[in-house]
Write a protein that holds these residues in place. Structure first.
Motif, PDB file in Angstrom:
ATOM      1  N   GLU A 128       0.832  -1.197   0.000  1.00 20.14           N
ATOM      2  CA  GLU A 128       0.000   0.000   0.000  1.00 20.14           C
ATOM      3  C   GLU A 128       0.869   1.250   0.000  1.00 20.14           C
ATOM      4  N   LEU A 129       0.419   2.229  -0.774  1.00 17.54           N
ATOM      5  CA  LEU A 129       1.112   3.501  -0.899  1.00 17.54           C
ATOM      6  C   LEU A 129       0.052   4.595  -0.860  1.00 17.54           C
ATOM      7  N   ILE A 130       0.253   5.601  -0.020  1.00 19.39           N
ATOM      8  CA  ILE A 130      -0.672   6.726   0.059  1.00 19.39           C
ATOM      9  C   ILE A 130       0.082   7.978  -0.357  1.00 19.39           C
ATOM     10  N   ILE A 131      -0.437   8.663  -1.379  1.00 18.22           N
ATOM     11  CA  ILE A 131       0.192   9.877  -1.900  1.00 18.22           C
ATOM     12  C   ILE A 131      -0.749  11.038  -1.624  1.00 18.22           C
ATOM     13  N   GLU A 132      -0.336  11.944  -0.748  1.00 15.57           N
ATOM     14  CA  GLU A 132      -1.144  13.124  -0.454  1.00 15.57           C
ATOM     15  C   GLU A 132      -0.810  14.222  -1.458  1.00 15.57           C
ATOM     16  N   ASN A 133      -1.789  15.059  -1.742  1.00 18.76           N
ATOM     17  CA  ASN A 133      -1.668  16.155  -2.704  1.00 18.76           C
ATOM     18  C   ASN A 133      -1.410  15.633  -4.112  1.00 18.76           C
ATOM     19  N   CYS A 134      -2.102  14.574  -4.471  1.00 16.00           N
ATOM     20  CA  CYS A 134      -2.006  14.026  -5.819  1.00 16.00           C
ATOM     21  C   CYS A 134      -2.877  14.879  -6.732  1.00 16.00           C
ATOM     22  N   ARG A 135      -2.267  15.506  -7.720  1.00 18.42           N
ATOM     23  CA  ARG A 135      -2.989  16.438  -8.585  1.00 18.42           C
ATOM     24  C   ARG A 135      -3.636  15.785  -9.794  1.00 18.42           C
ATOM     25  N   ARG A 136      -2.947  14.811 -10.375  1.00 15.98           N
ATOM     26  CA  ARG A 136      -3.457  14.265 -11.626  1.00 15.98           C
ATOM     27  C   ARG A 136      -2.935  12.848 -11.831  1.00 15.98           C
ATOM     28  N   ILE A 137      -3.790  11.992 -12.369  1.00 18.36           N
ATOM     29  CA  ILE A 137      -3.390  10.642 -12.758  1.00 18.36           C
ATOM     30  C   ILE A 137      -2.993  10.706 -14.232  1.00 18.36           C
ATOM     31  N   GLU A 138      -1.743  10.388 -14.528  1.00 16.08           N
ATOM     32  CA  GLU A 138      -1.233  10.434 -15.894  1.00 16.08           C
ATOM     33  C   GLU A 138      -1.472   9.104 -16.620  1.00 16.08           C
ATOM     34  N   MET A 148       1.747   2.797 -12.896  1.00 16.01           N
ATOM     35  CA  MET A 148       0.941   3.983 -12.618  1.00 16.01           C
ATOM     36  C   MET A 148       1.860   5.190 -12.576  1.00 16.01           C
ATOM     37  N   ARG A 149       1.347   6.318 -13.060  1.00 14.64           N
ATOM     38  CA  ARG A 149       2.115   7.572 -13.050  1.00 14.64           C
ATOM     39  C   ARG A 149       1.181   8.680 -12.599  1.00 14.64           C
ATOM     40  N   PHE A 150       1.631   9.434 -11.575  1.00 17.87           N
ATOM     41  CA  PHE A 150       0.828  10.499 -10.993  1.00 17.87           C
ATOM     42  C   PHE A 150       1.632  11.777 -10.883  1.00 17.87           C
ATOM     43  N   LEU A 151       0.943  12.900 -10.967  1.00 17.41           N
ATOM     44  CA  LEU A 151       1.555  14.190 -10.685  1.00 17.41           C
ATOM     45  C   LEU A 151       1.178  14.557  -9.265  1.00 17.41           C
ATOM     46  N   ALA A 152       2.174  14.753  -8.433  1.00 21.69           N
ATOM     47  CA  ALA A 152       1.949  15.081  -7.026  1.00 21.69           C
ATOM     48  C   ALA A 152       2.884  16.229  -6.659  1.00 21.69           C
ATOM     49  N   GLY A 153       2.326  17.398  -6.397  1.00 21.74           N
ATOM     50  CA  GLY A 153       3.153  18.564  -6.109  1.00 21.74           C
ATOM     51  C   GLY A 153       3.988  18.909  -7.320  1.00 21.74           C
ATOM     52  N   SER A 154       5.289  18.914  -7.168  1.00 23.25           N
ATOM     53  CA  SER A 154       6.173  19.269  -8.282  1.00 23.25           C
ATOM     54  C   SER A 154       6.922  18.053  -8.817  1.00 23.25           C
ATOM     55  N   ILE A 155       6.430  16.845  -8.503  1.00 28.97           N
ATOM     56  CA  ILE A 155       7.105  15.640  -8.979  1.00 28.97           C
ATOM     57  C   ILE A 155       6.109  14.683  -9.626  1.00 28.97           C
ATOM     58  N   GLY A 158      -8.205  13.970  -2.116  1.00 29.46           N
ATOM     59  CA  GLY A 158      -6.976  14.771  -2.149  1.00 29.46           C
ATOM     60  C   GLY A 158      -5.746  13.918  -1.931  1.00 29.46           C
ATOM     61  N   ALA A 159      -5.973  12.682  -1.540  1.00 35.59           N
ATOM     62  CA  ALA A 159      -4.887  11.717  -1.410  1.00 35.59           C
ATOM     63  C   ALA A 159      -5.269  10.512  -2.260  1.00 35.59           C
ATOM     64  N   LEU A 160      -4.270   9.830  -2.746  1.00 35.87           N
ATOM     65  CA  LEU A 160      -4.515   8.659  -3.566  1.00 35.87           C
ATOM     66  C   LEU A 160      -3.933   7.448  -2.870  1.00 35.87           C
ATOM     67  N   VAL A 161      -4.707   6.389  -2.796  1.00 33.68           N
ATOM     68  CA  VAL A 161      -4.258   5.137  -2.197  1.00 33.68           C
ATOM     69  C   VAL A 161      -4.030   4.146  -3.329  1.00 33.68           C
ATOM     70  N   VAL A 162      -2.834   3.568  -3.368  1.00 37.05           N
ATOM     71  CA  VAL A 162      -2.504   2.548  -4.367  1.00 37.05           C
ATOM     72  C   VAL A 162      -2.254   1.254  -3.616  1.00 37.05           C
ATOM     73  N   ARG A 163      -2.942   0.200  -4.045  1.00 38.19           N
ATOM     74  CA  ARG A 163      -2.761  -1.114  -3.430  1.00 38.19           C
ATOM     75  C   ARG A 163      -2.366  -2.115  -4.500  1.00 38.19           C
ATOM     76  N   GLY A 164      -1.582  -3.094  -4.103  1.00 38.44           N
ATOM     77  CA  GLY A 164      -1.093  -4.137  -5.001  1.00 38.44           C
ATOM     78  C   GLY A 164       0.320  -4.492  -4.596  1.00 38.44           C
ATOM     79  N   CYS A 165       0.995  -5.257  -5.424  1.00 40.75           N
ATOM     80  CA  CYS A 165       2.383  -5.626  -5.154  1.00 40.75           C
ATOM     81  C   CYS A 165       3.289  -4.582  -5.804  1.00 40.75           C
ATOM     82  N   ILE A 166       3.877  -3.723  -4.994  1.00 38.51           N
ATOM     83  CA  ILE A 166       4.708  -2.622  -5.486  1.00 38.51           C
ATOM     84  C   ILE A 166       6.157  -3.092  -5.554  1.00 38.51           C
ATOM     85  N   ASP A 167       6.714  -3.076  -6.767  1.00 37.41           N
ATOM     86  CA  ASP A 167       8.097  -3.505  -6.964  1.00 37.41           C
ATOM     87  C   ASP A 167       9.085  -2.353  -6.951  1.00 37.41           C
TER      88      ASP A 167
END
Length: 105
Positions: free
Chosen positions: A26-36, A43-50, A67-76
């Motif tokens: 699990e990964l939680i990204i706060e201030n996720c602006r856009r899903i690319e 998965m590719r996301f724009l979060a802040g300036s990165i 305003g936050a994005l939760v990603v679940r799965g096997c993260i390599d």
């Protein structure tokens, strides 16, 4: 001189990106602006300036509206890329401009 004011403004307006990792599942990204890009293996996301690139398997995104994005799965693998924004006639990026100003100080 007024760097503290800029930092306070960023914190108050939640412009900073916070990333919380729970194991590889699990990964939680706060201030996720856009899903690319979003599929089960990348998965590719724009979060802040990165940009945040996530590689894995069985990846799924949840709760984008909060305003936050939760990603679940096997993260390599996680990758971070600076967002390059062109401006001005010289086509310098914002990051290059900031770095040059810091060196000059």
């Amino acid at each position: 001189m007024f760097e503290w004011l800029g930092e306070l403004t960023r914190q108050t307006l939640s412009l900073d990106t916070d990333i919380h990792i729970s194991d590889r599942n699990e990964l939680i990204i706060e201030n996720c602006r856009r899903i690319e890009e979003c599929n089960e293996v990348f998965m590719r996301f724009l979060a802040g300036s990165i940009y945040v690139n996530i590689h894995g398997s069985g990846l799924r995104a949840y709760d984008f509206r909060t305003g936050a994005l939760v990603v679940r799965g096997c993260i390599d693998r996680l990758e971070f890329e600076e967002r390059r924004v062109k401006h001005g006639p010289e086509n310098k990026t914002v990051c290059e401009d900031k770095c040059q100003r810091k060196r000059a100080e």
